[in-house]
Design a protein around this motif. Structure first.
Motif, PDB file in Angstrom:
ATOM      1  N   GLY A  96       0.779  -1.229   0.000  1.00 44.06           N
ATOM      2  CA  GLY A  96       0.000   0.000   0.000  1.00 44.06           C
ATOM      3  C   GLY A  96       0.811   1.280   0.000  1.00 44.06           C
ATOM      4  N   ARG A  97       2.027   1.276   0.571  1.00 41.55           N
ATOM      5  CA  ARG A  97       2.787   2.517   0.626  1.00 41.55           C
ATOM      6  C   ARG A  97       3.251   2.980  -0.749  1.00 41.55           C
ATOM      7  NH1 ARG A  97       1.145   5.606   3.736  1.00 41.55           N
ATOM      8  NH2 ARG A  97       2.980   6.910   3.439  1.00 41.55           N
TER       9      ARG A  97
ATOM     10  N   THR B 214       1.398   3.135  -3.322  1.00 40.59           N
ATOM     11  CA  THR B 214       0.316   3.951  -3.879  1.00 40.59           C
ATOM     12  C   THR B 214       0.008   5.146  -2.981  1.00 40.59           C
ATOM     13  OG1 THR B 214      -1.326   2.497  -2.824  1.00 40.59           O
ATOM     14  CG2 THR B 214      -0.737   2.032  -5.112  1.00 40.59           C
ATOM     15  N   ASP B 215       0.009   4.931  -1.675  1.00 43.35           N
ATOM     16  CA  ASP B 215      -0.422   5.980  -0.759  1.00 43.35           C
ATOM     17  C   ASP B 215       0.621   7.079  -0.575  1.00 43.35           C
ATOM     18  OD1 ASP B 215      -2.583   4.362  -0.524  1.00 43.35           O
ATOM     19  OD2 ASP B 215      -2.169   3.690   1.515  1.00 43.35           O
ATOM     20  N   GLN B 216       1.906   6.687  -0.424  1.00 42.36           N
ATOM     21  CA  GLN B 216       2.939   7.678  -0.139  1.00 42.36           C
ATOM     22  C   GLN B 216       3.039   8.759  -1.223  1.00 42.36           C
ATOM     23  OE1 GLN B 216       4.978   8.524   2.387  1.00 42.36           O
ATOM     24  NE2 GLN B 216       5.774  10.147   1.050  1.00 42.36           N
TER      25      GLN B 216
ATOM     26  N   GLU C 223       0.133  11.165  -1.136  1.00 41.73           N
ATOM     27  CA  GLU C 223       0.157  12.071   0.007  1.00 41.73           C
ATOM     28  C   GLU C 223       0.999  13.308  -0.264  1.00 41.73           C
ATOM     29  OE1 GLU C 223       1.519   9.605   3.166  1.00 41.73           O
ATOM     30  OE2 GLU C 223      -0.308   8.382   3.214  1.00 41.73           O
TER      31      GLU C 223
ATOM     32  N   TYR D 197     -11.488   6.097  -3.439  1.00 45.58           N
ATOM     33  CA  TYR D 197     -10.475   6.043  -2.399  1.00 45.58           C
ATOM     34  C   TYR D 197      -9.594   7.275  -2.379  1.00 45.58           C
ATOM     35  CZ  TYR D 197      -6.901   4.160   0.703  1.00 45.58           C
ATOM     36  OH  TYR D 197      -6.044   3.936   1.738  1.00 45.58           O
ATOM     37  N   SER D 198      -9.286   7.907  -3.529  1.00 52.24           N
ATOM     38  CA  SER D 198      -8.521   9.142  -3.500  1.00 52.24           C
ATOM     39  C   SER D 198      -8.521   9.750  -4.878  1.00 52.24           C
ATOM     40  CB  SER D 198      -7.088   8.863  -3.036  1.00 52.24           C
ATOM     41  OG  SER D 198      -6.368  10.068  -2.947  1.00 52.24           O
TER      42      SER D 198
END
Length: 518
Positions: free
Chosen positions: A116-117, A119-121, A124, A489-490
């Motif tokens: 997940g990091r 995609t998420d990092q 952000e 989700y984003s």
């Protein structure tokens, strides 16, 4: 365990709650649940090594550790790597954070599902994330040629590959990966995440760390906590040419590594044989565990080179229900993958563990999935209930293909229950079994109140060239929608358009849908 424990899972985004949080919430003394969720080595450190660390616990936690350069030099001596090409971090997540801040300009491509990091990092920090969906119908195998075309069509500047991939354990051979790295020589950065590579046995020398040191734009990420069974210590490292490694190393604090990390690194010189034996045992256990799980009716087990197995539950089974019941009724913690982008709640990731634990896992799954029909997670044919995604067309497709997503699979001869079919040409990975599910009549169209719909109806579609920007206020979390209906989700999630269903989650901002790749 108390049913209150399961509420912790609904408060997490892309990860599971920590073991400490589960223990606190349960309020029960003694050992926690049998952990099939956190992917670490169950055979290392050895009991003797734990006793040695326990005997020195006071000194370890009282005094400052050595500087990161000292610990890095010791690790490089063990790995036979030049220290100027290595940067050690407080876990691989710290290194992912610095890679994003220092080396990723405006866009990053990554296959999904994955860690997940990745995609998420970058999201952000406002980067565009171009997600290349791994197809269930191809066994989640990554086609490097199509991935390269996707990257060039999107104009992505940073490219990420996890090998083996998390959560499915898919593996790419070294020669193919080196060719891909060379094909991406015009990109800003290529990251090869080898966090789980120590558990692979497909090749004698599977790592590309030597090749990375010779190339101007390649970084290889390695984990130590997963290999050594010590996630809580938080240590990992990257390997790159001296210029790239130096940029990251210059930003890290002098004491970013703790005293436990230092103590373990300096212990390794005396415990190399035990570490090698632990990896060998995990690989043996992986083979035996895959065989046990494949014998469960309707369960599909995907080939893996990691220390975990990716499994698809039988049609009608809901992963969150299975996870919660396994935890509360059997004290077994499993990783339900519905909150991983590109996956759904029909999938679990199960960590490889000793056979005594696997026996307990299989027994629990048998009771939860196929036990008395009143409490079984898989509905029986006589109960009058069937799997429903909320969309009639998707339900018919699932019914005809056992969820494989392609009608052609339904015509293939079925093998033993639960086993994946023979490899498809060019994929290098078996396809999901077409005959693993329970036969049933076509699903009737659900009533209107069960069909997929937005929570609110303010939707608009704006065409720009061959792309479509979709504005949707929110979809019901966990429902299935055809690709093209909007991915939640984003903002700025990028998807290749296909006809396969994907799970929708809450979406607060627009997301761009891509045209079909030719």
């Amino acid at each position: 365990m108390s049913g209150n424990v399961t509420s912790l899972f609904r408060g997490t985004a892309a990860h599971s709650p920590s073991m400490a949080a589960l223990t606190r919430e349960s309020g029960e003394a003694g050992a926690g649940p049998v952990d099939f969720c956190i992917p670490c080595n169950p055979y290392f450190p050895t009991p003797a090594m734990f006793e040695e660390m326990a005997g020195r616990l006071r000194d370890i936690i009282t005094y400052y550790p050595s500087g990161a350069d000292t610990i890095t030099a010791e690790l490089c001596g063990l790995l036979e790597l030049p220290p100027q090409c290595v940067a050690m971090g407080n876990g691989s997540t710290e290194l992912i954070t610095w890679i994003d801040h220092l080396l990723v300009r405006d866009s990053l491509a990554v296959p999904v599902p994955t860690f997940g990091r990745w995609t998420d990092q970058p999201m952000e920090t406002g980067k565009r994330v171009d997600m290349f969906p791994l197809q269930e119908s191809a066994g989640f195998a990554l086609d490097l040629a199509r991935y390269a075309e996707f990257v060039r069509a999107r104009g992505t500047r940073t490219v990420v590959i996890c090998n083996p991939n998390n959560p499915d354990g898919g593996y790419l051979h070294k020669q193919a990966l080196v060719q891909f790295m060379d094909a991406m020589a015009d990109r800003d950065l290529v990251v090869i995440d080898e966090s789980f590579l120590e558990f692979a046995d497909a090749e004698a020398e599977p790592s590309v760390v030597r090749e990375a040191m010779l190339r101007p734009n390649v970084v290889v990420l390695r984990s130590l906590g997963k290999n050594f069974g010590l996630h809580g210590i938080r240590f990992g490292y990257l390997v790159a040419n001296p210029a790239l490694a130096g940029r990251v190393r210059a930003m890290l604090p002098k004491w970013n590594l703790n005293s436990f990390a230092e103590h373990v690194v300096f212990m390794l010189r005396d415990h190399g044989p035990e570490y090698a034996q632990s990896l060998h045992q995990v690989r043996r256990d992986r083979l035996e565990m895959a065989g046990r799980l494949s014998a469960l009716p309707g369960l599909t087990v995907y080939p893996s080179q990691g220390n975990f197995l990716f499994v698809r539950l039988p049609v009608g089974a809901e992963g969150t229900v299975v996870r919660d019941r396994m935890l509360t009724e059997h004290r077994i913690l499993v990783r339900e993958c519905g909150n991983k982008i590109g996956s759904s709640s029909r999938f679990l990731r199960l960590v490889v563990r000793p056979q005594v634990d696997v026996h307990r896992l299989v027994s629990g799954l048998e009771q939860v999935l196929y036990g008395s029909r009143r409490g079984a997670a898989v509905p029986g044919p006589a109960t009058g209930t069937g799997y429903s995604s909320g969309t009639a067309a998707v339900d018919r497709l699932v019914s005809e293909t056992n969820g494989a997503g392609m009608r052609a699979l339904a015509a293939q001869p079925a093998g033993p229950p639960g086993l994946a079919a023979a490899p498809a040409a060019g994929t290098g990975m078996p396809l999901p079994a077409a005959g693993g599910g329970r036969p049933g009549r076509p699903r009737p169209r659900p009533p209107p109140h069960q069909q997929l719909r937005p929570v609110r109806t303010n939707r608009s579609f704006v065409r720009t060239g061959r792309s479509v920007r979709v504005y949707v206020t929110a979809w019901r979390r966990g429902d299935l929608a055809p690709r093209g209906a909007g991915r939640a989700y984003s903002s700025k999630y990028q998807f290749e358009r296909t006809q396969e269903p994907v799970p929708c989650q809450q979406m607060a901002r627009p997301c761009e849908m891509l045209p079909i790749m030719s």
